[in-house]
Design an enzyme around this catalytic site. Sequence first.
Site, short mmCIF file in Angstrom:
data_model
loop_
_atom_site.label_atom_id
_atom_site.label_comp_id
_atom_site.label_asym_id
_atom_site.label_seq_id
_atom_site.Cartn_x
_atom_site.Cartn_y
_atom_site.Cartn_z
CG ASN A 9 -7.04 7.43 9.27
OD1 ASN A 9 -7.30 6.36 9.66
ND2 ASN A 9 -7.45 7.41 8.01
CE LYS A 11 -4.75 6.14 5.80
NZ LYS A 11 -4.36 6.64 4.58
CG HIS A 95 -10.19 7.75 4.61
ND1 HIS A 95 -9.81 7.09 3.59
CD2 HIS A 95 -9.34 8.60 4.88
CE1 HIS A 95 -8.46 7.58 3.30
NE2 HIS A 95 -8.27 8.49 4.46
CD GLU A 97 -6.96 4.55 2.77
OE1 GLU A 97 -7.23 4.54 4.20
OE2 GLU A 97 -5.84 5.27 2.35
CD GLU A 167 -7.99 12.64 4.08
OE1 GLU A 167 -7.60 12.90 5.32
OE2 GLU A 167 -7.88 11.17 3.80
N GLY A 173 -0.98 8.35 0.64
CA GLY A 173 -0.07 7.26 0.79
C GLY A 173 0.96 7.33 -0.52
P1 13P Z 1 -1.19 9.49 4.29
O1 13P Z 1 -0.74 10.53 5.47
O2 13P Z 1 -0.42 8.07 4.55
O3 13P Z 1 -0.84 9.85 2.93
O4 13P Z 1 -2.54 9.42 4.57
C1 13P Z 1 -3.25 10.25 4.46
C2 13P Z 1 -4.81 9.94 4.77
O5 13P Z 1 -5.59 9.02 4.25
C3 13P Z 1 -5.52 10.25 6.05
O6 13P Z 1 -6.69 10.07 6.30
#
Ligand code: 13P
Length: 252
Positions: A9, A11, A95, A97, A167, A173
Amino acid sequence: MRRKLVVGNWKMHGSLAQNKTLLTDCITKLAPLNNADYAVCVPFPYLQQAQSLLQNTNIAWGAQNIGKFATGAYTGEVSVGMLKDFDCQYTIIGHSERNTAYCESDENIAAKFMMAKNASITPILCVGETLIEREAGVMYHVVAKQIDTIIALHGATVFANAVISYEPIWAIGTGLAANPEQAQTMHEFIRNKISALDFAAANGLKILYGGSLNPQNALQLLVMPDIDGGLIGRCSLNANDFEGICSVAQSI
Ligand code: 13P
């Protein structure tokens, strides 16, 4: 055993030049790996670039969101039909976020999930709890609720050939991944919940883990019986790290 799936991902990262280097490196490094499935979910403007570089490789591509309507006056939205134009195989849905920043409701997420399913694009439905919810011991309740809206509206059978990604928000992150037991217990909970309604759908459902997954912790997580792969943020932006995780999936 379910075949493992590792999805990057990206992002809101990348540029035409960076993507070209990253994808070219990933193509070379992942070419010998044939025992698991691999994909990257890129920002919308780069779908054409992903399609043109990744077609005829063992890396699939997809998006990170879709609009909940098929077409119409919805400024700024991207429809599932548009993803089909670029041969996307996957789209991430819900997601955390996005849910936090854009107030996605469970009903919106359910509509997007069905949009993708009905267009034969595999939805990767993200679920997970905050740290406060985990510390309060309500994580199973929270995750169940995120899935229940889809089950209530469309039944459990829609999870056949779908993907759920667990998740935990506190692990995204932060460098602090869930430990294998925490993740396995939640994955098992999700599978059992769907299995109680539709055994076959639950058995075929891939449940990925996402949140600070890296080449060092991948083996202990991906070896767990209900962890069918990973959704990778930061480490999907580095070809060596992504390959490291993909190689672990390949080896199990
Ligand atoms: P990280 O691997 O950067 O922690 O992010 C995970 C994520 O949000 C995958 O969708």
